[in-house]
Design an enzyme around this catalytic site. Structure first.
Site, short mmCIF file in Angstrom:
data_model
loop_
_atom_site.label_atom_id
_atom_site.label_comp_id
_atom_site.label_asym_id
_atom_site.label_seq_id
_atom_site.Cartn_x
_atom_site.Cartn_y
_atom_site.Cartn_z
N ARG A 267 32.75 32.38 38.38
CA ARG A 267 31.31 32.53 38.59
C ARG A 267 30.93 33.78 39.36
O ARG A 267 30.01 34.51 38.98
CB ARG A 267 30.76 31.33 39.38
N THR A 268 31.62 34.03 40.47
CA THR A 268 31.21 35.16 41.31
C THR A 268 31.43 36.46 40.55
O THR A 268 30.56 37.33 40.51
CB THR A 268 32.00 35.14 42.64
N HIS B 11 31.56 34.01 52.73
CA HIS B 11 31.17 34.21 51.33
C HIS B 11 29.65 34.41 51.34
O HIS B 11 28.89 33.56 50.89
CB HIS B 11 31.57 32.98 50.52
N ARG C 165 36.57 40.79 46.43
CA ARG C 165 37.03 39.47 46.90
C ARG C 165 38.49 39.63 47.29
O ARG C 165 39.27 40.20 46.52
CB ARG C 165 36.87 38.44 45.78
N LYS D 34 53.33 49.39 43.35
CA LYS D 34 54.20 50.54 43.62
C LYS D 34 54.30 50.80 45.12
O LYS D 34 54.82 51.82 45.56
CB LYS D 34 53.64 51.79 42.95
C1 NCD Z 1 33.89 29.24 46.01
C2 NCD Z 1 34.82 30.23 46.66
O1 NCD Z 1 35.45 31.04 45.99
O2 NCD Z 1 34.89 30.18 47.87
N1 NCD Z 1 33.66 29.51 44.66
C3 NCD Z 1 32.64 30.33 44.32
O3 NCD Z 1 32.62 31.49 44.67
N2 NCD Z 1 31.64 29.79 43.61
C4 NCD Z 1 34.23 27.84 46.26
C5 NCD Z 1 35.59 27.33 45.90
O4 NCD Z 1 36.44 28.06 45.40
O5 NCD Z 1 35.80 26.15 46.13
#
Ligand code: NCD
Length: 360
Positions: A86-87, A169, A136, A115
């Protein structure tokens, strides 16, 4: 506006600041988005309004074409060193809506890190080709480190934190706020609402970021509902105490269900287990099934950052209380709003909207 600059601070001094103090360093260009604590209520409202405007403008082809010109001179690098559906997709879609081209590395095993290149050098490399980094990373605080590092180069470009370790997040918290705001727009807004967080609150970064954003609203009551081993950490409770936000910490989901206006479910974050210890914890009482709708408020909403496992039974997916699919789509609009404000171009959307008043 704050004139504090990351380039004026050594890393150790920056690292030692409180979250609130750190936030003051991200309020001037290049407008990094790294932690929930950098947001004010005004900023959240501005982003929510802008997201709705972008969404409405995008409904018509002329509007969609206009949006695609807004950032057509920019390129974004999506660096996702942890799994994401999703993100990643919603950021990518948000970039497409605004005409930004995107590049990505979704797995550090395909980059020169294999490397022996340091993640810092990899990120510096990405910044040579892009005008924005959306990242991320499994290491808590690493997005902050990257932003600090950028500030000490000649090419300081904005960094958006799309999930860091088990700590933050911030953009998920933005879409959660947008979802709450839209769900309660005809019932007095977010102020005064009772919000329950359920599941793995210890390691769920979405809850940690959202709980703080909710301190910006008046008269809130938060419930943290989890088995003891997965309960919310004291650092978050201290933030709530300082902000004067009421909360209750309890393992008793049944007693909270009838009181909540919003129930925010989460999955077990067992990727952080050292020795599979989560499998020993009984989580059967921390789930929602169809019969629970009877004891919840009729107007209550059920949220989830997703992905889910069994904590929400699929047979309620089409009930009006289940907003988690809408919540996911909201992510695309609020991330588009965030990216646009990162480049300071929101005025063009506001002008277009006021001139043409697109359909709802
Ligand atoms: C969340 C995350 O990555 O922290 N997912 C997301 O970004 N929608 C929640 C999760 O992984 O449980």
């Amino acid at each position: 506006m704050s004139d504090k600059k990351l380039k004026d601070l050594p890393w150790q001094d920056f690292k030692a600041l409180s979250l609130k103090e750190k936030g003051e360093y991200f309020l001037a260009p290049p407008y990094h988005t790294l932690i929930a604590q950098q947001f004010t209520r005004e900023k959240l409202e501005e982003l929510c309004n802008l997201a709705t405007r972008i969404k409405r403008i995008n409904k018509r082809r002329e509007g969609a074409n206009f949006l695609k010109t807004l950032l057509s001179d920019k390129r974004a690098m999506l660096y996702f060193a942890q799994p994401s559906s999703r993100t990643y997709l919603s950021f990518n879609a948000a970039c497409q809506i605004l005409g930004l081209d995107t590049m990505d590395v979704r797995d550090s095993s395909t980059s020169s890190e294999v490397k022996g290149e340091s993640p810092e050098d990899s990120l510096r490399t990405f910044s040579s080709y892009a005008d924005l980094i959306i990242m991320r990373h499994p290491k808590g605080g690493f997005a902050e480190r990257v932003a600090w590092m950028m500030a000490h180069t000649k090419r300081e470009i904005p960094v958006l934190n799309a999930g860091s370790g088990a700590d933050q997040h911030p953009t998920q918290a933005l879409l959660d706020i947008y979802t709450l705001q839209r769900s309660f727009e005809n019932s007095g807004g977010i102020d005064g609402k009772h919000v329950a967080f359920v599941g793995d609150l210890k390691r769920g970064r979405t809850v940690r970021s959202l709980a703080w954003l909710l301190t910006l609203y008046k008269n809130m009551t938060l419930y943290f509902v989890a088995p003891e081993a997965l309960q919310i950490s004291d650092d978050i409770l201290e933030l709530l105490d300082t902000a004067g936000t009421k909360y209750e910490v309890t393992p008793d989901f049944a007693s909270v269900m009838p009181k909540a206006d919003a129930i925010y479910m989460t999955r077990i974050q067992d990727e952080w287990d050292m020795q599979n210890e989560s499998s020993e914890i009984d989580i059967s009482d921390f789930s929602i099934r169809a019969e629970h709708l009877e004891i919840m408020k009729e107007s209550a909403i059920i949220m989830h950052p997703l992905p889910r496992r069994k904590e929400i039974c699929t047979d309620i997916d089409n009930e009006p209380q289940a907003v988690y699919w809408r919540q996911m789509r909201n992510g695309m609009w609020i991330r588009a709003a965030l990216i646009l404000t990162t480049f300071g171009r929101q005025g063009e959307v506001n002008k277009y909207y006021d001139d043409y008043k697109p359909v709802k």
